[in-house]
Design a protein around this motif. Structure first.
Motif, PDB file in Angstrom:
ATOM      1  N   VAL A 106      -9.878 -32.127 -27.833  1.00 35.22           N
ATOM      2  CA  VAL A 106     -10.103 -33.580 -28.552  1.00 35.22           C
ATOM      3  C   VAL A 106      -9.658 -34.838 -27.872  1.00 35.22           C
ATOM      4  N   GLY A 107      -8.480 -34.723 -27.084  1.00 31.58           N
ATOM      5  CA  GLY A 107      -7.932 -35.856 -26.281  1.00 31.58           C
ATOM      6  C   GLY A 107      -7.512 -37.135 -27.549  1.00 31.58           C
ATOM      7  N   ASP A 108      -8.346 -38.157 -27.352  1.00 29.56           N
ATOM      8  CA  ASP A 108      -7.975 -39.445 -27.982  1.00 29.56           C
ATOM      9  C   ASP A 108      -8.883 -39.310 -29.365  1.00 29.56           C
ATOM     10  N   GLY A 109      -9.607 -38.374 -29.638  1.00 32.88           N
ATOM     11  CA  GLY A 109     -10.488 -38.412 -30.878  1.00 32.88           C
ATOM     12  C   GLY A 109      -9.568 -38.340 -32.296  1.00 32.88           C
ATOM     13  N   LYS A 110     -10.080 -38.605 -33.480  1.00 36.82           N
ATOM     14  CA  LYS A 110      -9.314 -38.562 -34.503  1.00 36.82           C
ATOM     15  C   LYS A 110     -10.008 -37.438 -35.406  1.00 36.82           C
ATOM     16  N   VAL A 111      -9.151 -36.556 -35.792  1.00 36.68           N
ATOM     17  CA  VAL A 111      -9.286 -35.298 -36.652  1.00 36.68           C
ATOM     18  C   VAL A 111      -9.039 -35.959 -37.964  1.00 36.68           C
ATOM     19  N   ARG A 112     -10.053 -36.265 -38.855  1.00 34.60           N
ATOM     20  CA  ARG A 112      -9.922 -37.134 -40.258  1.00 34.60           C
ATOM     21  C   ARG A 112     -10.078 -36.354 -41.197  1.00 34.60           C
ATOM     22  N   LEU A 113     -10.446 -34.891 -41.151  1.00 31.23           N
ATOM     23  CA  LEU A 113     -10.772 -34.077 -42.603  1.00 31.23           C
ATOM     24  C   LEU A 113     -10.679 -32.801 -42.101  1.00 31.23           C
ATOM     25  N   ALA A 114      -9.886 -31.772 -42.786  1.00 31.78           N
ATOM     26  CA  ALA A 114      -9.959 -30.532 -42.914  1.00 31.78           C
ATOM     27  C   ALA A 114     -10.386 -29.933 -44.108  1.00 31.78           C
ATOM     28  N   LEU A 115     -11.321 -28.830 -43.876  1.00 27.38           N
ATOM     29  CA  LEU A 115     -12.022 -28.098 -45.086  1.00 27.38           C
ATOM     30  C   LEU A 115     -11.302 -26.610 -44.998  1.00 27.38           C
ATOM     31  N   ASP A 116     -10.576 -26.341 -46.212  1.00 31.30           N
ATOM     32  CA  ASP A 116      -9.841 -25.057 -46.375  1.00 31.30           C
ATOM     33  C   ASP A 116     -10.523 -24.095 -47.198  1.00 31.30           C
ATOM     34  N   GLY A 117     -11.032 -22.895 -46.642  1.00 27.86           N
ATOM     35  CA  GLY A 117     -11.545 -21.808 -47.613  1.00 27.86           C
ATOM     36  C   GLY A 117     -10.682 -20.652 -47.351  1.00 27.86           C
ATOM     37  N   VAL A 118      -9.718 -20.694 -47.114  1.00 26.04           N
ATOM     38  CA  VAL A 118      -8.829 -19.550 -47.078  1.00 26.04           C
ATOM     39  C   VAL A 118      -7.570 -19.531 -47.950  1.00 26.04           C
ATOM     40  N   SER A 119      -6.770 -20.602 -47.887  1.00 19.47           N
ATOM     41  CA  SER A 119      -5.695 -20.735 -48.489  1.00 19.47           C
ATOM     42  C   SER A 119      -4.479 -20.200 -47.853  1.00 19.47           C
ATOM     43  N   GLY A 120      -3.117 -20.042 -48.472  1.00 22.14           N
ATOM     44  CA  GLY A 120      -2.237 -19.330 -47.866  1.00 22.14           C
ATOM     45  C   GLY A 120      -1.622 -20.201 -46.480  1.00 22.14           C
ATOM     46  N   ALA A 121      -1.087 -19.236 -45.768  1.00 22.99           N
ATOM     47  CA  ALA A 121      -0.579 -19.990 -44.589  1.00 22.99           C
ATOM     48  C   ALA A 121      -1.749 -20.571 -43.742  1.00 22.99           C
ATOM     49  N   ALA A 122      -2.817 -20.294 -43.671  1.00 21.00           N
ATOM     50  CA  ALA A 122      -3.904 -21.050 -42.962  1.00 21.00           C
ATOM     51  C   ALA A 122      -4.035 -22.300 -43.434  1.00 21.00           C
ATOM     52  N   THR A 123      -3.772 -22.764 -44.605  1.00 19.11           N
ATOM     53  CA  THR A 123      -3.595 -24.238 -45.209  1.00 19.11           C
ATOM     54  C   THR A 123      -2.640 -24.976 -44.408  1.00 19.11           C
ATOM     55  N   ALA A 124      -1.462 -24.553 -44.301  1.00 24.09           N
ATOM     56  CA  ALA A 124      -0.472 -25.160 -43.565  1.00 24.09           C
ATOM     57  C   ALA A 124      -0.851 -25.412 -42.033  1.00 24.09           C
ATOM     58  N   ARG A 125      -1.420 -24.404 -41.525  1.00 21.14           N
ATOM     59  CA  ARG A 125      -1.996 -24.263 -40.068  1.00 21.14           C
ATOM     60  C   ARG A 125      -2.978 -25.419 -40.011  1.00 21.14           C
ATOM     61  N   LEU A 126      -3.866 -25.710 -40.784  1.00 22.78           N
ATOM     62  CA  LEU A 126      -4.952 -26.812 -40.660  1.00 22.78           C
ATOM     63  C   LEU A 126      -4.138 -28.089 -40.599  1.00 22.78           C
ATOM     64  N   LEU A 127      -3.025 -28.206 -41.349  1.00 24.14           N
ATOM     65  CA  LEU A 127      -2.206 -29.704 -41.139  1.00 24.14           C
ATOM     66  C   LEU A 127      -1.845 -30.012 -39.722  1.00 24.14           C
ATOM     67  N   GLU A 128      -1.768 -29.031 -38.707  1.00 25.27           N
ATOM     68  CA  GLU A 128      -1.223 -29.179 -37.634  1.00 25.27           C
ATOM     69  C   GLU A 128      -2.490 -30.215 -36.923  1.00 25.27           C
ATOM     70  N   PHE A 129      -3.707 -29.667 -37.309  1.00 25.90           N
ATOM     71  CA  PHE A 129      -4.900 -30.511 -36.373  1.00 25.90           C
ATOM     72  C   PHE A 129      -5.001 -31.731 -36.859  1.00 25.90           C
ATOM     73  N   LEU A 130      -4.676 -32.084 -37.927  1.00 35.31           N
ATOM     74  CA  LEU A 130      -4.960 -33.349 -38.517  1.00 35.31           C
ATOM     75  C   LEU A 130      -4.356 -34.755 -37.693  1.00 35.31           C
ATOM     76  N   SER A 131      -5.214 -35.872 -37.742  1.00 33.27           N
ATOM     77  CA  SER A 131      -4.650 -37.105 -37.430  1.00 33.27           C
ATOM     78  C   SER A 131      -3.907 -37.691 -38.665  1.00 33.27           C
ATOM     79  N   PRO A 132      -3.026 -38.576 -38.242  1.00 36.65           N
ATOM     80  CA  PRO A 132      -2.459 -39.388 -39.337  1.00 36.65           C
ATOM     81  C   PRO A 132      -3.594 -40.197 -40.369  1.00 36.65           C
ATOM     82  N   GLY A 133      -3.237 -40.097 -41.635  1.00 35.32           N
ATOM     83  CA  GLY A 133      -4.041 -40.633 -42.498  1.00 35.32           C
ATOM     84  C   GLY A 133      -5.501 -39.803 -42.976  1.00 35.32           C
ATOM     85  N   ALA A 134      -5.384 -38.654 -42.563  1.00 32.95           N
ATOM     86  CA  ALA A 134      -6.568 -37.578 -42.720  1.00 32.95           C
ATOM     87  C   ALA A 134      -6.545 -37.108 -44.115  1.00 32.95           C
ATOM     88  N   ALA A 135      -7.581 -36.073 -44.614  1.00 31.12           N
ATOM     89  CA  ALA A 135      -7.213 -35.576 -45.839  1.00 31.12           C
ATOM     90  C   ALA A 135      -7.696 -34.016 -45.430  1.00 31.12           C
TER      91      ALA A 135
END
Length: 327
Positions: free
Chosen positions: A205-234
């Protein structure tokens, strides 16, 4: 007329009943009669059967939350659809039956040359993906989204809709053999959902902004998604395919990154005005071949028990309600 009833809430592998019910009446003013062609078996159908979904029908009820059908009779005053048109019934209207009487208001003719199996699936998954992409973050062309369950119906719709809107997607899957398939479907980055995937994505991604995560799994996968997100995302949850009610992992990133968290339910009143335009968008994309969900198998209405078992085991299945009578 043949149908599948829910006589009582309970185990989806046990409670549905293949039954004969009365034929619908002739359409009155402002109504249409349709013959149902295909109706998907969705995971939310299974949740409805178990009484574990926000929608609780009055029992006994005909099951089925989406479908595609062909108009076979018109009531007086109906001019915006005609005999032979393909239409999709309203959500939660009980589609696992041969024929349905519907109010014509809100219906529109689907593209006549589009695959009816694909059209049967536009009411839930593409609308879920489309609304999540538009209602929580003001995404701009070039922004990134990240999602798990990328091989699901919602996931594939999110890939297609993101591409159409100029967005870029990071897509997480459970099996390595799905990587090339989802890349071919338009996923910009496709990775196995495992520790270390976020670092691989960040390098791409480089300098790109990851601004939204879509979680269809739940559990530990939810916390892993947070690792991808840029500040201020949802992050937006829409299902718990993993069957978990907790999310073990580093949830402090919600605070450190000022991430907003939501859970999506399509039938909320604030979304209803957006549904017609999104349905038309999804139908056009199906007709153009840009929105496609692989179907593992079709089953006759009388084979509903087998169809449910297949869904529980994994794989997208449809009820072939018309039993291929020339369609």
């Amino acid at each position: 007329m043949r149908a599948v009833h829910l006589p009582a809430f309970g185990d989806p592998s046990v409670v549905p009943a293949y039954v004969e019910i009365p034929e619908p009446a002739a359409p009155a003013v402002g109504q249409v009669l349709i013959e149902v062609l295909y109706a998907p078996v969705n995971h939310n159908d299974l949740l409805v059967m178990g009484g574990k979904f926000p929608y609780h029908p009055e029992l006994p009820a005909v099951l089925g939350n989406e479908a595609v059908g062909r108009v076979i009779a018109l009531g007086a005053g109906v001019h915006h659809v005609k005999l032979g048109d393909l239409v999709t019934p309203p959500l939660y209207s009980g589609t696992w039956r041969e024929r349905m009487l519907l109010e014509a208001e809100g219906l529109f003719a689907l593209p006549p040359d589009a695959d009816p199996q694909q059209l049967s699936m536009i009411r839930i998954n593409p609308l879920t993906a489309g609304l999540m992409l538009s209602e929580y973050v003001d995404l701009q062309a070039g922004d990134w989204i990240v999602q798990n369950a990328a091989n699901s119906g919602v996931g594939r719709a999110a890939i297609a809709l993101a591409k159409a809107r100029g967005l870029r997607s990071i897509n997480l899957v459970r099996r390595a053999e799905l990587v090339q398939e989802l890349q071919a479907a338009g996923g910009d980055i496709v990775l196995v959902d495992e520790p270390g995937a976020a670092a691989k994505a960040a390098a791409l991604v480089g300098d790109g902004k990851v601004r939204l995560a879509l979680d269809g799994v739940s559990g530990a996968a939810t916390a892993r998604l947070l690792e991808f997100l840029s500040p201020g995302a949802a992050i937006v949850g829409y299902a718990n395919m993993g069957g978990h009610k907790t999310a073990p992992g580093d949830l402090m990133q919600l605070m450190y990154k000022s991430v907003s968290s939501y859970f999506f339910y399509q039938n909320r009143p604030q979304f209803r005005a957006r549904v017609p335009a999104l349905l038309r968008e999804a139908a056009r994309m199906v007709a153009a071949g840009r929105l496609h969900t692989p179907v593992a198998r079709t089953y006759r209405l009388s084979e509903v028990a087998e169809a449910i078992a297949h869904t529980l085991a994994g794989g997208k299945v449809l009820l072939d309600v018309a039993e291929r009578r020339g369609y």
